[in-house]
Design a protein around this motif. Structure first.
Motif, PDB file in Angstrom:
ATOM      1  N   LEU A 225       6.103  -3.319  -6.758  1.00  0.00           N
ATOM      2  CA  LEU A 225       6.359  -3.998  -5.486  1.00  0.00           C
ATOM      3  C   LEU A 225       7.501  -5.003  -5.583  1.00  0.00           C
ATOM      4  N   THR A 226       7.590  -5.680  -6.702  1.00  0.00           N
ATOM      5  CA  THR A 226       8.575  -6.762  -6.823  1.00  0.00           C
ATOM      6  C   THR A 226       9.757  -6.389  -7.723  1.00  0.00           C
ATOM      7  N   ALA A 227       9.925  -5.113  -8.007  1.00  0.00           N
ATOM      8  CA  ALA A 227      11.025  -4.675  -8.881  1.00  0.00           C
ATOM      9  C   ALA A 227      12.379  -4.912  -8.230  1.00  0.00           C
ATOM     10  N   GLY A 239      -1.364  -2.718   3.848  1.00  0.00           N
ATOM     11  CA  GLY A 239      -1.632  -4.121   3.603  1.00  0.00           C
ATOM     12  C   GLY A 239      -0.964  -4.705   2.389  1.00  0.00           C
ATOM     13  N   THR A 240      -0.026  -3.981   1.776  1.00  0.00           N
ATOM     14  CA  THR A 240       0.592  -4.467   0.533  1.00  0.00           C
ATOM     15  C   THR A 240       1.654  -5.536   0.780  1.00  0.00           C
ATOM     16  N   LEU A 241       2.239  -5.555   1.969  1.00  0.00           N
ATOM     17  CA  LEU A 241       3.289  -6.528   2.263  1.00  0.00           C
ATOM     18  C   LEU A 241       2.652  -7.758   2.908  1.00  0.00           C
ATOM     19  N   THR A 242       2.416  -8.763   2.098  1.00  0.00           N
ATOM     20  CA  THR A 242       1.763  -9.989   2.539  1.00  0.00           C
ATOM     21  C   THR A 242       2.771 -11.141   2.613  1.00  0.00           C
ATOM     22  N   PRO A 247       8.316 -13.660  -0.687  1.00  0.00           N
ATOM     23  CA  PRO A 247       9.288 -14.430  -1.480  1.00  0.00           C
ATOM     24  C   PRO A 247       9.589 -13.811  -2.843  1.00  0.00           C
ATOM     25  N   GLU A 248       8.703 -12.939  -3.333  1.00  0.00           N
ATOM     26  CA  GLU A 248       8.886 -12.340  -4.656  1.00  0.00           C
ATOM     27  C   GLU A 248       9.662 -11.024  -4.621  1.00  0.00           C
ATOM     28  N   LEU A 249       9.904 -10.489  -3.433  1.00  0.00           N
ATOM     29  CA  LEU A 249      10.575  -9.199  -3.321  1.00  0.00           C
ATOM     30  C   LEU A 249      12.031  -9.302  -3.759  1.00  0.00           C
ATOM     31  N   ARG A 250      12.500  -8.234  -4.438  1.00  0.00           N
ATOM     32  CA  ARG A 250      13.891  -8.195  -4.909  1.00  0.00           C
ATOM     33  C   ARG A 250      14.566  -6.894  -4.482  1.00  0.00           C
ATOM     34  N   CYS A 251      14.224  -6.426  -3.298  1.00  0.00           N
ATOM     35  CA  CYS A 251      14.819  -5.201  -2.762  1.00  0.00           C
ATOM     36  C   CYS A 251      15.677  -5.550  -1.550  1.00  0.00           C
ATOM     37  N   THR A 264      -0.026  -8.663   7.975  1.00  0.00           N
ATOM     38  CA  THR A 264      -0.058  -9.275   9.304  1.00  0.00           C
ATOM     39  C   THR A 264       1.292  -9.019   9.967  1.00  0.00           C
ATOM     40  N   PRO A 265       1.326  -8.931  11.319  1.00  0.00           N
ATOM     41  CA  PRO A 265       2.579  -8.587  12.000  1.00  0.00           C
ATOM     42  C   PRO A 265       3.739  -9.538  11.705  1.00  0.00           C
ATOM     43  N   ASP A 266       3.444 -10.824  11.475  1.00  0.00           N
ATOM     44  CA  ASP A 266       4.529 -11.787  11.277  1.00  0.00           C
ATOM     45  C   ASP A 266       5.281 -11.589   9.966  1.00  0.00           C
ATOM     46  N   VAL A 267       4.764 -10.730   9.086  1.00  0.00           N
ATOM     47  CA  VAL A 267       5.491 -10.435   7.847  1.00  0.00           C
ATOM     48  C   VAL A 267       6.837  -9.784   8.155  1.00  0.00           C
ATOM     49  N   ALA A 268       6.907  -9.028   9.257  1.00  0.00           N
ATOM     50  CA  ALA A 268       8.184  -8.403   9.636  1.00  0.00           C
ATOM     51  C   ALA A 268       9.263  -9.457   9.854  1.00  0.00           C
ATOM     52  N   ASP A 269       8.886 -10.578  10.465  1.00  0.00           N
ATOM     53  CA  ASP A 269       9.851 -11.654  10.688  1.00  0.00           C
ATOM     54  C   ASP A 269      10.261 -12.303   9.364  1.00  0.00           C
ATOM     55  N   LEU A 270       9.302 -12.462   8.464  1.00  0.00           N
ATOM     56  CA  LEU A 270       9.616 -13.057   7.164  1.00  0.00           C
ATOM     57  C   LEU A 270      10.586 -12.179   6.385  1.00  0.00           C
ATOM     58  N   LEU A 271      10.372 -10.872   6.444  1.00  0.00           N
ATOM     59  CA  LEU A 271      11.295  -9.949   5.777  1.00  0.00           C
ATOM     60  C   LEU A 271      12.688 -10.046   6.385  1.00  0.00           C
TER      61      LEU A 271
END
Length: 346
Positions: A225-227, A239-242, A247-251, A264-271
């Motif tokens: 997930l964080t590669a 449900g994997t994208l929390t 903040p840990e994603l590197r893609c 949760t739907p607001d994760v789309a905004d965070l991304l």
């Protein structure tokens, strides 16, 4: 478009034969007959199965609308208690109970395979109702939807690759495929054939033996997930994208066939704020339903179905363009497109 409690009807019944909760949620029939898979899964509480049915059926409405299909969204969930042994005899009873539940809706909804069910199960359901799709090819259906789902996700990946690097070719692209189930493994094989550099992971360590044929590197699911990759490809359960993982994603982008990727739907905004393109799962994973409905419910040819599946590349490209133009997230652009098509139908 809200995914909560805006359904046309929700049927919850105790199976007469299985004594298990059978839930059928019909979200919308504005565009046509509602369609959605039959999920046979273990839940700690049947209400968790109800929540899944509500969310997944709403997602099917959006999936069909964005794909331009003349169908709405529905879902069947059989909530199997964690303590129940689902043997062959009980499974048969469950399928007959599902068939009765689907038949009781008088054509408002048709079901197909999902997590925990197969084309053979659809054949069993089809013995009691005509409102079923993805039966085995020898039984007059379109068979396993996994190949078309994988092909559609590949098309979505091409569009994002074009956006990121100016080429739709996936040669040399570094991708992390999280989940090697029926769709994830097929997709990984397609990506390997394209010359992509793959990291793969699954909660089942036995899947590690697949890395050889894929020329891939095996990592733990959390590492996957964080590669540090060009594109993250979620292909397991949702449900994997929390909020915590963002903040840990590197893609640079996330494109995958797993349903309900956002916790949760607001994760789309965070991304979006992190500059990570997220193609809504119901767009990327639409290939299976496009193929099945084109061939079975709308009587198109296999060639026509494949062309419609491959057109997901153009759908994703258009959504990314619309998101830029309107200064919204791709998720918002997709939701707006779905809502426009639903509004036009009313």
């Amino acid at each position: 478009m809200s995914a909560e409690f805006d359904h046309e009807q929700v049927a919850i019944r105790t199976g007469l034969r299985s004594d298990l909760p059978v839930i059928v949620a019909v979200h919308s029939t504005k565009l046509g007959q509602a369609v959605g898979g039959c999920r046979l899964w273990r839940y700690a509480d049947w209400r968790d199965g109800l929540a899944d049915a509500l969310r997944l059926s709403a997602g099917m409405t959006a999936k069909c609308a964005v794909a331009g299909l003349a169908n709405g969204g529905g879902k069947t969930v059989v909530a199997v208690p964690e303590s129940t042994v689902l043997d062959v005899a009980l499974r048969r009873k469950v399928l007959e109970d599902v068939a009765d539940a689907v038949a009781s809706l008088n054509g408002a909804y048709a079901t197909g395979p999902d997590v925990g069910t197969t084309p053979q199960d659809m054949a069993a359901i089809g013995e009691r109702t005509a409102h079923v799709f993805c039966k085995p090819e020898e039984r007059g259906g379109s068979g396993d939807s996994s190949p078309a789902t994988a092909l559609g996700t590949l098309a979505a990946l091409r569009a994002v690759r074009q956006r990121l690097h100016g080429t739709s070719a996936l040669t040399g692209a570094r991708l992390s495929v999280v989940g090697l189930g029926s769709v994830g493994l097929r997709l990984a094989r397609l990506l390997a054939a394209e010359g992509a550099e793959l990291l793969v992971s699954d909660i089942d360590p036995a899947k590690r033996e697949r890395t050889g044929e894929l020329g891939a590197t095996w990592v733990a699911p959390d590492e996957g997930l964080t590669a540090d990759v060009d594109i993250l490809v979620p292909a397991a359960l949702g449900g994997t994208l929390t909020k915590q993982i963002v903040p840990e994603l590197r893609c640079a982008a996330i494109v995958g066939p797993a349903n309900n990727q956002l916790a949760t739907p607001d994760v789309a905004d965070l991304l979006h704020r992190r500059g990570i393109f997220w193609v809504p799962d119901y767009v990327a994973s639409a290939g299976g339903v496009i193929n099945a409905l084109t061939m079975e419910l709308h009587h198109g040819t296999a060639h026509e179905a494949r062309k419609r599946v491959e057109a997901i590349e153009h759908t994703v490209a258009d959504l990314l363009h619309a998101a830029d133009h309107q200064q919204v997230t791709p998720a918002q652009a997709a939701s707006q497109l779905a809502q426009r098509r639903l509004d036009t139908a009313t």
